[in-house]
Design a protein around this motif. Structure first.
Motif, PDB file in Angstrom:
ATOM      1  N   ALA A 135      69.821  72.546   7.630  1.00  0.00           N
ATOM      2  CA  ALA A 135      70.436  73.755   7.083  1.00  0.00           C
ATOM      3  C   ALA A 135      69.899  74.055   5.680  1.00  0.00           C
ATOM      4  CB  ALA A 135      71.953  73.621   7.063  1.00  0.00           C
ATOM      5  N   LEU A 136      69.776  73.026   4.853  1.00  0.00           N
ATOM      6  CA  LEU A 136      69.264  73.216   3.492  1.00  0.00           C
ATOM      7  C   LEU A 136      67.812  73.682   3.498  1.00  0.00           C
ATOM      8  CD1 LEU A 136      70.714  70.100   1.629  1.00  0.00           C
ATOM      9  CD2 LEU A 136      71.285  72.498   1.195  1.00  0.00           C
ATOM     10  N   ASN A 137      67.022  73.185   4.440  1.00  0.00           N
ATOM     11  CA  ASN A 137      65.600  73.538   4.521  1.00  0.00           C
ATOM     12  C   ASN A 137      65.361  74.932   5.099  1.00  0.00           C
ATOM     13  OD1 ASN A 137      64.939  70.999   3.552  1.00  0.00           O
ATOM     14  ND2 ASN A 137      64.454  70.164   5.563  1.00  0.00           N
ATOM     15  N   SER A 138      66.340  75.449   5.822  1.00  0.00           N
ATOM     16  CA  SER A 138      66.187  76.759   6.456  1.00  0.00           C
ATOM     17  C   SER A 138      66.619  77.858   5.493  1.00  0.00           C
ATOM     18  CB  SER A 138      67.014  76.833   7.739  1.00  0.00           C
ATOM     19  OG  SER A 138      68.387  76.961   7.422  1.00  0.00           O
ATOM     20  N   ASP A 139      66.401  79.094   5.907  1.00  0.00           N
ATOM     21  CA  ASP A 139      66.802  80.205   5.048  1.00  0.00           C
ATOM     22  C   ASP A 139      68.276  80.561   5.187  1.00  0.00           C
ATOM     23  OD1 ASP A 139      64.321  80.660   3.838  1.00  0.00           O
ATOM     24  OD2 ASP A 139      63.663  81.943   5.480  1.00  0.00           O
ATOM     25  N   LYS A 140      68.781  80.534   6.425  1.00  0.00           N
ATOM     26  CA  LYS A 140      70.112  81.094   6.650  1.00  0.00           C
ATOM     27  C   LYS A 140      71.036  80.269   7.518  1.00  0.00           C
ATOM     28  CE  LYS A 140      68.091  85.642   6.332  1.00  0.00           C
ATOM     29  NZ  LYS A 140      67.615  86.791   7.026  1.00  0.00           N
ATOM     30  N   LEU A 141      70.554  79.157   8.065  1.00  0.00           N
ATOM     31  CA  LEU A 141      71.382  78.404   9.002  1.00  0.00           C
ATOM     32  C   LEU A 141      72.421  77.554   8.283  1.00  0.00           C
ATOM     33  CD1 LEU A 141      68.747  77.139  11.589  1.00  0.00           C
ATOM     34  CD2 LEU A 141      70.172  79.183  11.694  1.00  0.00           C
ATOM     35  N   ILE A 142      73.540  77.359   8.965  1.00  0.00           N
ATOM     36  CA  ILE A 142      74.564  76.439   8.486  1.00  0.00           C
ATOM     37  C   ILE A 142      74.692  75.315   9.508  1.00  0.00           C
ATOM     38  CG2 ILE A 142      75.815  78.188   7.144  1.00  0.00           C
ATOM     39  CD1 ILE A 142      77.857  78.296   9.465  1.00  0.00           C
ATOM     40  N   LYS A 143      75.288  74.223   9.082  1.00  0.00           N
ATOM     41  CA  LYS A 143      75.416  73.044   9.937  1.00  0.00           C
ATOM     42  C   LYS A 143      76.097  73.380  11.264  1.00  0.00           C
ATOM     43  CE  LYS A 143      77.267  68.382  10.080  1.00  0.00           C
ATOM     44  NZ  LYS A 143      78.025  67.353   9.375  1.00  0.00           N
ATOM     45  N   ALA A 144      77.116  74.199  11.245  1.00  0.00           N
ATOM     46  CA  ALA A 144      77.856  74.546  12.470  1.00  0.00           C
ATOM     47  C   ALA A 144      76.951  75.243  13.485  1.00  0.00           C
ATOM     48  CB  ALA A 144      79.057  75.422  12.139  1.00  0.00           C
ATOM     49  N   THR A 145      76.063  76.091  13.010  1.00  0.00           N
ATOM     50  CA  THR A 145      75.134  76.775  13.907  1.00  0.00           C
ATOM     51  C   THR A 145      74.175  75.779  14.542  1.00  0.00           C
ATOM     52  OG1 THR A 145      75.242  78.790  12.580  1.00  0.00           O
ATOM     53  CG2 THR A 145      73.349  78.572  14.056  1.00  0.00           C
ATOM     54  N   ILE A 146      73.665  74.865  13.741  1.00  0.00           N
ATOM     55  CA  ILE A 146      72.745  73.846  14.254  1.00  0.00           C
ATOM     56  C   ILE A 146      73.454  72.973  15.284  1.00  0.00           C
ATOM     57  CG2 ILE A 146      71.331  71.845  13.613  1.00  0.00           C
ATOM     58  CD1 ILE A 146      71.100  73.358  10.803  1.00  0.00           C
ATOM     59  N   SER A 147      74.684  72.609  15.001  1.00  0.00           N
ATOM     60  CA  SER A 147      75.479  71.823  15.948  1.00  0.00           C
ATOM     61  C   SER A 147      75.674  72.581  17.259  1.00  0.00           C
ATOM     62  CB  SER A 147      76.838  71.477  15.328  1.00  0.00           C
ATOM     63  OG  SER A 147      77.632  70.774  16.257  1.00  0.00           O
ATOM     64  N   ASP A 148      76.006  73.860  17.172  1.00  0.00           N
ATOM     65  CA  ASP A 148      76.182  74.679  18.381  1.00  0.00           C
ATOM     66  C   ASP A 148      74.890  74.744  19.204  1.00  0.00           C
ATOM     67  OD1 ASP A 148      78.825  75.204  17.797  1.00  0.00           O
ATOM     68  OD2 ASP A 148      78.483  77.262  17.144  1.00  0.00           O
ATOM     69  N   ILE A 149      73.763  74.882  18.529  1.00  0.00           N
ATOM     70  CA  ILE A 149      72.473  74.924  19.231  1.00  0.00           C
ATOM     71  C   ILE A 149      72.222  73.595  19.937  1.00  0.00           C
ATOM     72  CG2 ILE A 149      69.961  75.039  18.915  1.00  0.00           C
ATOM     73  CD1 ILE A 149      70.563  77.029  16.569  1.00  0.00           C
ATOM     74  N   GLU A 150      72.402  72.504  19.214  1.00  0.00           N
ATOM     75  CA  GLU A 150      72.143  71.186  19.785  1.00  0.00           C
ATOM     76  C   GLU A 150      73.081  70.861  20.950  1.00  0.00           C
ATOM     77  OE1 GLU A 150      72.077  68.132  16.801  1.00  0.00           O
ATOM     78  OE2 GLU A 150      70.245  68.913  15.891  1.00  0.00           O
TER      79      GLU A 150
END
Length: 78
Positions: A31-46
Protein backbone atom coordinates in the motif's frame (compact mmCIF):
# COMPACT_ATOMS: atom_id res chain seq x y z
CA UNK A 1 -21.29 -13.24 -8.35
CA UNK A 2 -21.12 -16.12 -10.76
CA UNK A 3 -19.24 -19.11 -9.39
CA UNK A 4 -16.92 -19.18 -12.41
CA UNK A 5 -16.04 -15.49 -12.03
CA UNK A 6 -15.48 -15.96 -8.30
CA UNK A 7 -13.07 -18.82 -8.95
CA UNK A 8 -11.09 -16.67 -11.39
CA UNK A 9 -10.85 -13.87 -8.82
CA UNK A 10 -9.74 -16.33 -6.14
CA UNK A 11 -7.01 -17.76 -8.37
CA UNK A 12 -5.78 -14.28 -9.24
CA UNK A 13 -5.80 -13.34 -5.55
CA UNK A 14 -3.76 -16.41 -4.62
CA UNK A 15 -1.27 -15.54 -7.36
CA UNK A 16 -0.92 -11.97 -6.05
CA UNK A 17 -0.48 -13.19 -2.48
CA UNK A 18 2.20 -15.64 -3.65
CA UNK A 19 4.07 -12.85 -5.45
CA UNK A 20 3.88 -10.64 -2.36
CA UNK A 21 5.02 -13.35 0.05
CA UNK A 22 7.89 -14.35 -2.27
CA UNK A 23 9.00 -10.70 -2.11
CA UNK A 24 8.65 -10.89 1.69
CA UNK A 25 6.65 -7.68 1.91
CA UNK A 26 3.49 -6.94 3.86
CA UNK A 27 0.20 -5.66 2.53
CA UNK A 28 0.97 -2.41 4.35
CA UNK A 29 4.25 -2.07 2.43
CA UNK A 30 2.49 -2.73 -0.89
CA UNK A 31 0.00 0.00 0.00
CA UNK A 32 2.81 2.43 0.87
CA UNK A 33 4.63 1.67 -2.40
CA UNK A 34 1.51 2.18 -4.52
CA UNK A 35 -0.15 5.44 -5.41
CA UNK A 36 -3.66 4.88 -4.12
CA UNK A 37 -4.15 1.42 -2.64
CA UNK A 38 -4.97 0.74 0.98
CA UNK A 39 -4.35 -2.47 2.90
CA UNK A 40 -8.06 -3.41 2.85
CA UNK A 41 -8.13 -3.27 -0.94
CA UNK A 42 -5.05 -5.46 -1.22
CA UNK A 43 -6.59 -7.93 1.23
CA UNK A 44 -9.82 -8.03 -0.80
CA UNK A 45 -7.84 -8.70 -3.99
CA UNK A 46 -5.80 -11.47 -2.39
CA UNK A 47 -8.96 -13.07 -1.02
CA UNK A 48 -10.76 -12.96 -4.36
CA UNK A 49 -13.35 -10.47 -3.12
CA UNK A 50 -12.55 -7.63 -5.51
CA UNK A 51 -12.84 -7.44 -9.27
CA UNK A 52 -10.22 -4.81 -9.85
CA UNK A 53 -10.01 -2.13 -12.51
CA UNK A 54 -7.10 -1.59 -14.86
CA UNK A 55 -5.81 1.38 -12.85
CA UNK A 56 -5.95 -0.70 -9.66
CA UNK A 57 -3.91 -3.38 -11.44
CA UNK A 58 -1.33 -0.72 -12.32
CA UNK A 59 -1.23 0.55 -8.72
CA UNK A 60 -0.91 -3.01 -7.42
CA UNK A 61 2.00 -3.69 -9.79
CA UNK A 62 3.71 -0.51 -8.61
CA UNK A 63 3.16 -1.48 -4.99
CA UNK A 64 4.74 -4.88 -5.63
CA UNK A 65 7.56 -3.40 -7.71
CA UNK A 66 6.54 -5.59 -10.65
CA UNK A 67 5.63 -4.93 -14.27
CA UNK A 68 1.84 -5.25 -14.69
CA UNK A 69 2.27 -8.18 -17.09
CA UNK A 70 3.93 -10.17 -14.29
CA UNK A 71 0.70 -9.93 -12.30
CA UNK A 72 -1.16 -11.55 -15.18
CA UNK A 73 1.46 -14.23 -15.83
CA UNK A 74 -0.12 -17.28 -14.21
CA UNK A 75 -2.15 -20.29 -15.30
CA UNK A 76 -5.72 -19.09 -14.93
CA UNK A 77 -7.16 -22.50 -15.84
CA UNK A 78 -5.48 -24.52 -13.08
Amino acid sequence: MEKHKGEKLEKFGLHIKKLRTELDISQDKVALNSDKLIKATISDIENGKRNLSFTTLLDLAKGLGKHPKELLDYDIDK
